[in-house]
Design a protein around this motif. Structure first.
Motif, PDB file in Angstrom:
ATOM      1  N   MET A   1       0.844  -1.190   0.000  1.00 17.09           N
ATOM      2  CA  MET A   1       0.000   0.000   0.000  1.00 17.09           C
ATOM      3  C   MET A   1       0.878   1.239   0.000  1.00 17.09           C
ATOM      4  SD  MET A   1      -3.088   1.010   2.624  1.00 17.09           S
ATOM      5  CE  MET A   1      -4.114  -0.349   2.070  1.00 17.09           C
ATOM      6  N   PHE A   2       0.621   2.145  -0.949  1.00 12.01           N
ATOM      7  CA  PHE A   2       1.425   3.354  -1.105  1.00 12.01           C
ATOM      8  C   PHE A   2       0.640   4.573  -0.600  1.00 12.01           C
ATOM      9  CE2 PHE A   2       3.042   0.397  -4.267  1.00 12.01           C
ATOM     10  CZ  PHE A   2       4.409   0.477  -4.059  1.00 12.01           C
ATOM     11  N   VAL A   3       1.421   5.595  -0.223  1.00 11.16           N
ATOM     12  CA  VAL A   3       0.846   6.839   0.295  1.00 11.16           C
ATOM     13  C   VAL A   3       1.372   7.984  -0.564  1.00 11.16           C
ATOM     14  CG1 VAL A   3       0.588   8.364   2.272  1.00 11.16           C
ATOM     15  CG2 VAL A   3       0.794   5.885   2.630  1.00 11.16           C
ATOM     16  N   LEU A   4       0.443   8.808  -1.108  1.00  7.79           N
ATOM     17  CA  LEU A   4       0.810   9.986  -1.897  1.00  7.79           C
ATOM     18  C   LEU A   4       0.761  11.212  -0.991  1.00  7.79           C
ATOM     19  CD1 LEU A   4       1.434  11.438  -4.572  1.00  7.79           C
ATOM     20  CD2 LEU A   4      -1.041  11.535  -4.986  1.00  7.79           C
ATOM     21  N   TYR A   5       1.902  11.883  -0.842  1.00  7.54           N
ATOM     22  CA  TYR A   5       1.992  13.070   0.008  1.00  7.54           C
ATOM     23  C   TYR A   5       2.509  14.229  -0.841  1.00  7.54           C
ATOM     24  CZ  TYR A   5       3.351  16.128   3.871  1.00  7.54           C
ATOM     25  OH  TYR A   5       3.466  17.194   4.731  1.00  7.54           O
ATOM     26  N   GLU A   6       1.749  15.304  -0.868  1.00  7.90           N
ATOM     27  CA  GLU A   6       2.087  16.461  -1.701  1.00  7.90           C
ATOM     28  C   GLU A   6       2.800  17.503  -0.858  1.00  7.90           C
ATOM     29  OE1 GLU A   6      -1.611  17.797  -3.314  1.00  7.90           O
ATOM     30  OE2 GLU A   6      -2.332  15.739  -3.487  1.00  7.90           O
ATOM     31  N   THR A   7       3.928  17.986  -1.384  1.00  8.30           N
ATOM     32  CA  THR A   7       4.726  19.018  -0.710  1.00  8.30           C
ATOM     33  C   THR A   7       4.961  20.175  -1.688  1.00  8.30           C
ATOM     34  OG1 THR A   7       6.853  18.105  -1.409  1.00  8.30           O
ATOM     35  CG2 THR A   7       5.877  17.227   0.623  1.00  8.30           C
ATOM     36  N   PRO A   8       5.341  21.363  -1.196  1.00  9.14           N
ATOM     37  CA  PRO A   8       5.663  22.467  -2.109  1.00  9.14           C
ATOM     38  C   PRO A   8       6.849  22.189  -3.019  1.00  9.14           C
ATOM     39  CG  PRO A   8       5.298  23.276   0.122  1.00  9.14           C
ATOM     40  CD  PRO A   8       5.348  21.796   0.210  1.00  9.14           C
ATOM     41  N   ALA A   9       7.705  21.243  -2.620  1.00 11.33           N
ATOM     42  CA  ALA A   9       8.891  20.945  -3.424  1.00 11.33           C
ATOM     43  C   ALA A   9       8.640  19.856  -4.453  1.00 11.33           C
ATOM     44  CB  ALA A   9      10.054  20.542  -2.526  1.00 11.33           C
ATOM     45  N   GLY A  10       7.638  18.983  -4.238  1.00 14.53           N
ATOM     46  CA  GLY A  10       7.373  17.905  -5.175  1.00 14.53           C
ATOM     47  C   GLY A  10       6.446  16.875  -4.570  1.00 14.53           C
ATOM     48  N   TYR A  11       6.280  15.770  -5.295  1.00 13.03           N
ATOM     49  CA  TYR A  11       5.436  14.669  -4.851  1.00 13.03           C
ATOM     50  C   TYR A  11       6.281  13.625  -4.146  1.00 13.03           C
ATOM     51  CZ  TYR A  11       1.866  16.553  -7.987  1.00 13.03           C
ATOM     52  OH  TYR A  11       0.974  17.355  -8.608  1.00 13.03           O
TER      53      TYR A  11
ATOM     54  N   SER B   1      -1.710  -3.308  -5.740  1.00 17.72           N
ATOM     55  CA  SER B   1      -1.398  -2.223  -4.812  1.00 17.72           C
ATOM     56  C   SER B   1      -2.489  -1.163  -4.856  1.00 17.72           C
ATOM     57  CB  SER B   1      -0.056  -1.593  -5.168  1.00 17.72           C
ATOM     58  OG  SER B   1      -0.116  -1.037  -6.460  1.00 17.72           O
ATOM     59  N   SER B   2      -2.683  -0.457  -3.732  1.00 15.69           N
ATOM     60  CA  SER B   2      -3.641   0.632  -3.614  1.00 15.69           C
ATOM     61  C   SER B   2      -2.905   1.893  -3.181  1.00 15.69           C
ATOM     62  CB  SER B   2      -4.758   0.281  -2.627  1.00 15.69           C
ATOM     63  OG  SER B   2      -4.205   0.004  -1.355  1.00 15.69           O
ATOM     64  N   LEU B   3      -3.523   3.037  -3.405  1.00 13.36           N
ATOM     65  CA  LEU B   3      -2.886   4.328  -3.152  1.00 13.36           C
ATOM     66  C   LEU B   3      -3.744   5.117  -2.164  1.00 13.36           C
ATOM     67  CD1 LEU B   3      -0.552   6.258  -3.995  1.00 13.36           C
ATOM     68  CD2 LEU B   3      -2.116   7.197  -5.710  1.00 13.36           C
ATOM     69  N   LEU B   4      -3.101   5.608  -1.114  1.00 14.77           N
ATOM     70  CA  LEU B   4      -3.780   6.446  -0.124  1.00 14.77           C
ATOM     71  C   LEU B   4      -3.570   7.907  -0.511  1.00 14.77           C
ATOM     72  CD1 LEU B   4      -2.673   4.662   3.191  1.00 14.77           C
ATOM     73  CD2 LEU B   4      -4.631   4.157   1.727  1.00 14.77           C
ATOM     74  N   VAL B   5      -4.680   8.656  -0.705  1.00 18.27           N
ATOM     75  CA  VAL B   5      -4.612  10.067  -1.106  1.00 18.27           C
ATOM     76  C   VAL B   5      -5.416  10.897  -0.109  1.00 18.27           C
ATOM     77  CG1 VAL B   5      -4.257   9.591  -3.549  1.00 18.27           C
ATOM     78  CG2 VAL B   5      -6.586   9.759  -2.671  1.00 18.27           C
TER      79      VAL B   5
ATOM     80  N   CYS C   1      -7.839   3.836  -5.230  1.00 15.46           N
ATOM     81  CA  CYS C   1      -7.450   4.919  -4.321  1.00 15.46           C
ATOM     82  C   CYS C   1      -8.341   4.894  -3.093  1.00 15.46           C
ATOM     83  CB  CYS C   1      -7.557   6.274  -5.020  1.00 15.46           C
ATOM     84  SG  CYS C   1      -6.466   6.443  -6.444  1.00 15.46           S
ATOM     85  N   VAL C   2      -7.741   5.177  -1.941  1.00 15.31           N
ATOM     86  CA  VAL C   2      -8.446   5.137  -0.652  1.00 15.31           C
ATOM     87  C   VAL C   2      -8.344   6.513  -0.015  1.00 15.31           C
ATOM     88  CG1 VAL C   2      -8.617   4.031   1.612  1.00 15.31           C
ATOM     89  CG2 VAL C   2      -7.874   2.694  -0.385  1.00 15.31           C
ATOM     90  N   CYS C   3      -9.499   7.027   0.467  1.00 13.74           N
ATOM     91  CA  CYS C   3      -9.537   8.315   1.173  1.00 13.74           C
ATOM     92  C   CYS C   3     -10.593   8.210   2.260  1.00 13.74           C
ATOM     93  CB  CYS C   3      -9.841   9.453   0.199  1.00 13.74           C
ATOM     94  SG  CYS C   3      -9.915  11.069   0.989  1.00 13.74           S
ATOM     95  N   ASN C   4     -10.174   8.153   3.516  1.00 14.76           N
ATOM     96  CA  ASN C   4     -11.102   8.054   4.646  1.00 14.76           C
ATOM     97  C   ASN C   4     -10.516   8.763   5.863  1.00 14.76           C
ATOM     98  OD1 ASN C   4      -9.120   6.231   5.514  1.00 14.76           O
ATOM     99  ND2 ASN C   4     -10.275   4.458   4.739  1.00 14.76           N
ATOM    100  N   THR C   5     -11.111   8.539   7.012  1.00 13.48           N
ATOM    101  CA  THR C   5     -10.663   9.217   8.241  1.00 13.48           C
ATOM    102  C   THR C   5      -9.265   8.765   8.649  1.00 13.48           C
ATOM    103  OG1 THR C   5     -12.982   9.230   8.932  1.00 13.48           O
ATOM    104  CG2 THR C   5     -11.343   9.791  10.585  1.00 13.48           C
ATOM    105  N   GLY C   6      -8.969   7.489   8.476  1.00 10.87           N
ATOM    106  CA  GLY C   6      -7.641   6.993   8.826  1.00 10.87           C
ATOM    107  C   GLY C   6      -6.557   7.602   7.948  1.00 10.87           C
ATOM    108  N   VAL C   7      -6.869   7.786   6.665  1.00  6.48           N
ATOM    109  CA  VAL C   7      -5.899   8.394   5.756  1.00  6.48           C
ATOM    110  C   VAL C   7      -5.641   9.853   6.147  1.00  6.48           C
ATOM    111  CG1 VAL C   7      -5.464   9.029   3.351  1.00  6.48           C
ATOM    112  CG2 VAL C   7      -6.531   6.822   3.882  1.00  6.48           C
TER     113      VAL C   7
END
Length: 510
Positions: free
Chosen positions: A1-11, A86-90, A107-113
């Protein structure tokens, strides 16, 4: 399971090592208390850095709109396409839907994410070891400034700001024009007081002063381009016998400079009004057709924007601009106002005083619908506003004529209307109704035409009266005869006869 985290510098894309920890949402923060614990749970898989601020702004704008940016699409293809299971947490549900449509990735988006994203933000410096903190802060500041400028420049909510500013400026120009015109009339009135009463139009008055100067030049000046012929003759006649004082050339120059300012402001006001009219037809065509461009612009300016006006109910639109009167009425427990800025609309102005409240309520309801179509509709046409205006005009005719539309084809609506509304029937006074007898009175004209004729003998009533008189007369005669007999029987001296008795006898004998 992967996690996508967005930052001002990149992904940044992390791999979640223990998926069971995500189920314990309340205790998840304990796993990120120290950088060591955070590194045990998450591992940085890939970091896609932005080349410059422009690319960062494009990625941020795409994320706000729920779209997938090109750098993100390339990165996800490299990492996730090979691993089908695989699934992606956004963090954003819209972005997750776009990724699922583009790349067919779950893609998964819930309270835990959301809780996991907060924990990652807390330990971002340790998890992203390759980037210095100073660089991250500079990138965040630059991206924030760029994104704010982009929103301010291209936001559809900010387009109607031009309408608001133009309407406010138009009101200010009207006030200034009134003040300047009052000053010009008063100032030139000391020299030529009769001119202000003859020329009532402000602009024609100012242009006349600008062209002529002192009243001595009126006779030789040609005012045919400014004034009609009859008004021009009156002005020239009044200039010869004017009671005003004499002024110098310097005074005339200052007055003419004021006239130049008034003419320039009036020209700019005309240009600004044309601009406002064009902007209103482009932004809110349905509202403009219903209430007019000036009233529509004032409603938008009072609400703040077209979107805010569309969110108001029709009852609020009806009294918009009369808030002070509304709260005063609520405080004193009196009748609330029926209209605010919408009172200046053409349809309300055409109605009579008793129907202005009804028309303002109907117009506010249709204007509220038209505003929502203008704000949230895709096509900018004025067909809805034109159709509603025709309906409102027909309703106004019905109200003014005093008729009521039959709803179900029965006469109930008409009967209800007649119950509470006075009928327009005219009754004439009949003087014959004042007589309680059955005898008809003759008119004065008839009595003059007819000659006086003796009345015939009365009928039953007069006959009874005459019969009673006869009976009384007969009774009286009998009484006199009895008295005469008694007197004759009584002894009387012969030498003293009574004259009264002789008279009675003579009467009886006759």
């Amino acid at each position: 399971m992967f996690v996508l985290y967005e930052t001002p510098a990149g992904y940044a894309i992390f791999k979640l090592l223990d998926e069971k920890k995500l189920e314990q949402v309340d205790n998840l923060y304990q796993e990120f208390e120290t950088p060591e614990k955070a590194n045990k749970l998450l591992k940085l898989k890939h970091f896609e850095k932005f080349n410059d601020t422009t690319e960062a702004l494009a990625a941020a704008t795409a994320a706000v709109e729920g779209k997938v940016a090109k750098p993100l699409k390339k990165t996800l293809k490299k990492l996730l396409v090979d691993d089908v299971q695989s699934s992606l947490l956004v963090a954003d549900a819209k972005l997750g839907t776009a990724i699922k449509d583009k790349l067919s990735v779950q893609c998964v988006c819930n309270t835990g994410v959301q809780e996991l994203m907060r924990c990652i933000r807390q330990q971002a410096d340790s998890l992203l070891g390759g980037l210095p903190k100073r660089e991250m802060t500079a990138m965040a500041l630059g991206l924030a400034h760029s994104l704010s400028r982009y929103k301010l420049k291209f936001s559809p909510d900010k387009i109607d700001t031009m309408i608001v500013q133009a309407q406010c400026l138009l009101d200010d120009l009207d006030k200034e024009l009134n003040n300047y015109m009052m000053r010009a009339r008063e100032w030139y009135g000391w020299h030529f007081p009769e001119l202000g009463k003859i020329i009532t139009d402000n602009i024609a008055f100012v242009k006349t002063i600008k062209l002529v100067g002192t009243r001595d030049n009126m006779a030789t000046s040609d005012l045919s381009d400014i004034l009609p012929e009859d008004v021009e003759e009156k002005v020239k006649e009044a200039a010869e016998i004017s009671m005003g004082t004499e002024i110098s050339e310097e005074d005339v120059l200052n007055i003419q400079c004021l006239c130049d300012e008034i003419i320039s402001i009036n020209d700019y006001r005309t240009h600004l009004y044309d601009y406002l009219k064009a902007r209103m037809m482009a932004m809110a065509p349905n509202l403009t057709v219903l209430v007019g461009d000036t009233v529509g612009a004032r409603l938008i300016a009072h609400a703040g924007s077209l979107i805010n006006l569309a969110k108001h109910p029709s009852s609020t639109v009806q009294i918009l601009g009369a808030e002070k009167a509304l709260f005063r009425a609520l405080k004193t427990k009196k009748d609330t106002p029926k209209y605010g800025l919408i009172y200046h609309a053409q349809l309300v102005g055409q109605a009579s005083q008793k129907n202005k409240g009804k028309m303002s309520r109907s117009l506010a309801a249709k204007a509220s619908l038209a505003t929502r179509v203008d704000a949230f509709g895709e096509e900018a046409t004025f067909e809805l506003g034109a159709a509603h205006k025709v309906k409102l005009e027909s309703r106004l005719r019905l109200l003014e004529e005093g008729n009521l539309r039959k709803l179900s084809g029965t006469g109930k609506a008409k009967a209800k209307f007649e119950k509470y509304q006075a009928k327009s029937e005219v009754f004439t006074y009949q003087p014959e109704a004042d007589n309680t007898l059955n005898v008809k009175k003759r008119k004065h004209s008839e009595s003059e035409q007819q000659t006086p004729v003796k009345k015939e003998e009365p009928a039953e009533e007069e006959a009874e009266v005459k019969s009673e008189k006869k009976k009384k007369k007969k009774k009286k005669q009998k009484d006199e005869e009895v008295e005469a007999v008694e007197e004759a029987a009584a002894p009387e001296p012969e030498d003293q006869p009574t004259p009264a008795k002789k008279k009675k006898k003579s009467k009886h004998q006759e």
